[in-house]
Motif scaffolding. Structure first.
Motif, mmCIF file in Angstrom:
data_model
loop_
_atom_site.group_PDB
_atom_site.id
_atom_site.type_symbol
_atom_site.label_atom_id
_atom_site.label_comp_id
_atom_site.label_asym_id
_atom_site.label_seq_id
_atom_site.Cartn_x
_atom_site.Cartn_y
_atom_site.Cartn_z
ATOM 1 N N ILE A 10 0.456 16.967 5.125
ATOM 2 C CA ILE A 10 1.691 17.000 4.351
ATOM 3 C C ILE A 10 1.250 16.928 2.891
ATOM 4 N N CYS A 11 1.437 17.993 2.167
ATOM 5 C CA CYS A 11 0.994 18.061 0.769
ATOM 6 C C CYS A 11 1.874 17.198 -0.122
ATOM 7 N N ILE A 12 1.309 16.798 -1.251
ATOM 8 C CA ILE A 12 2.003 15.920 -2.201
ATOM 9 C C ILE A 12 3.375 16.483 -2.575
ATOM 10 N N VAL A 74 -4.056 7.455 11.170
ATOM 11 C CA VAL A 74 -2.724 7.965 10.828
ATOM 12 C C VAL A 74 -2.760 8.633 9.455
ATOM 13 N N ILE A 75 -3.412 7.980 8.485
ATOM 14 C CA ILE A 75 -3.489 8.529 7.130
ATOM 15 C C ILE A 75 -4.288 9.830 7.111
ATOM 16 N N HIS A 82 -4.956 15.800 6.696
ATOM 17 C CA HIS A 82 -6.242 16.427 6.360
ATOM 18 C C HIS A 82 -6.362 16.657 4.865
ATOM 19 N N GLY A 83 -7.502 16.282 4.294
ATOM 20 C CA GLY A 83 -7.744 16.445 2.869
ATOM 21 C C GLY A 83 -7.396 15.221 2.039
ATOM 22 N N THR A 84 -6.840 14.192 2.672
ATOM 23 C CA THR A 84 -6.503 12.957 1.960
ATOM 24 C C THR A 84 -7.768 12.196 1.592
ATOM 25 N N ALA A 141 -3.365 12.433 -2.284
ATOM 26 C CA ALA A 141 -2.850 13.400 -1.320
ATOM 27 C C ALA A 141 -3.304 14.815 -1.665
ATOM 28 N N PRO A 142 -3.462 15.647 -0.643
ATOM 29 C CA PRO A 142 -3.777 17.051 -0.900
ATOM 30 C C PRO A 142 -2.593 17.759 -1.564
#
Length: 147
Positions: A10-12, A74-75, A82-84, A141-142
């Protein structure tokens, strides 16, 4: 057993206050043994029934950081996903997790700084109605702008 929301990102740009994601996992003897091996934390309260019976816990317990690792899952897999990048985490261990317990790890968005891509998350793990861990995470966040 894992019972979780869809994995991904979930992108920023799409993160909103109050968003929540979670997973459930039964903590097994094997999980505890593997965590002891990987972490090199072989405290007998986690591995030795006889020793653990004579502690304040009156039996074996899972490593607290094993439980905290479910929050990380979870994060890293769901919110933001993914990418966090993890920037920080506070933790309070409230109650023990025992072999065979089903832990529900959940994160909830409490603040979003879109300009810096920072997301603050309330983190929590519970066994039934008992909160076993609580805290707060700060993550980067990504963003679709950096794909």
């Amino acid at each position: 057993m894992l019972d979780n929301n869809p994995r991904g990102t979930i992108c920023i740009e799409d993160i909103e206050l109050g968003m929540t994601r979670s997973l459930r996992k039964v903590v097994t003897d094997r999980d505890i043994e593997l965590f002891a091996e990987v972490s090199t934390d072989r405290n007998p309260v986690h591995l030795d029934d006889d020793y653990a019976r004579d502690t304040i816990f009156q039996g074996r317990i899972a490593h607290g950081m094993l439980t905290a690792g479910l929050v990380s899952a979870v994060i890293g897999e769901q919110l933001p996903g993914h990418g966090t990048v993890y920037l920080g985490q506070s933790l309070k261990f409230m109650a023990p997790v025992r072999p065979g317990d089903t832990v529900e790890a959940a994160v909830t968005v409490t603040a979003v700084d879109h300009s810096r891509r920072r997301v603050t998350l309330e983190t929590r793990c519970a066994v039934g109605d008992t909160v076993v861990l609580k805290g707060e995470a700060l993550v980067l966040a990504p963003s679709r702008k950096f794909d």
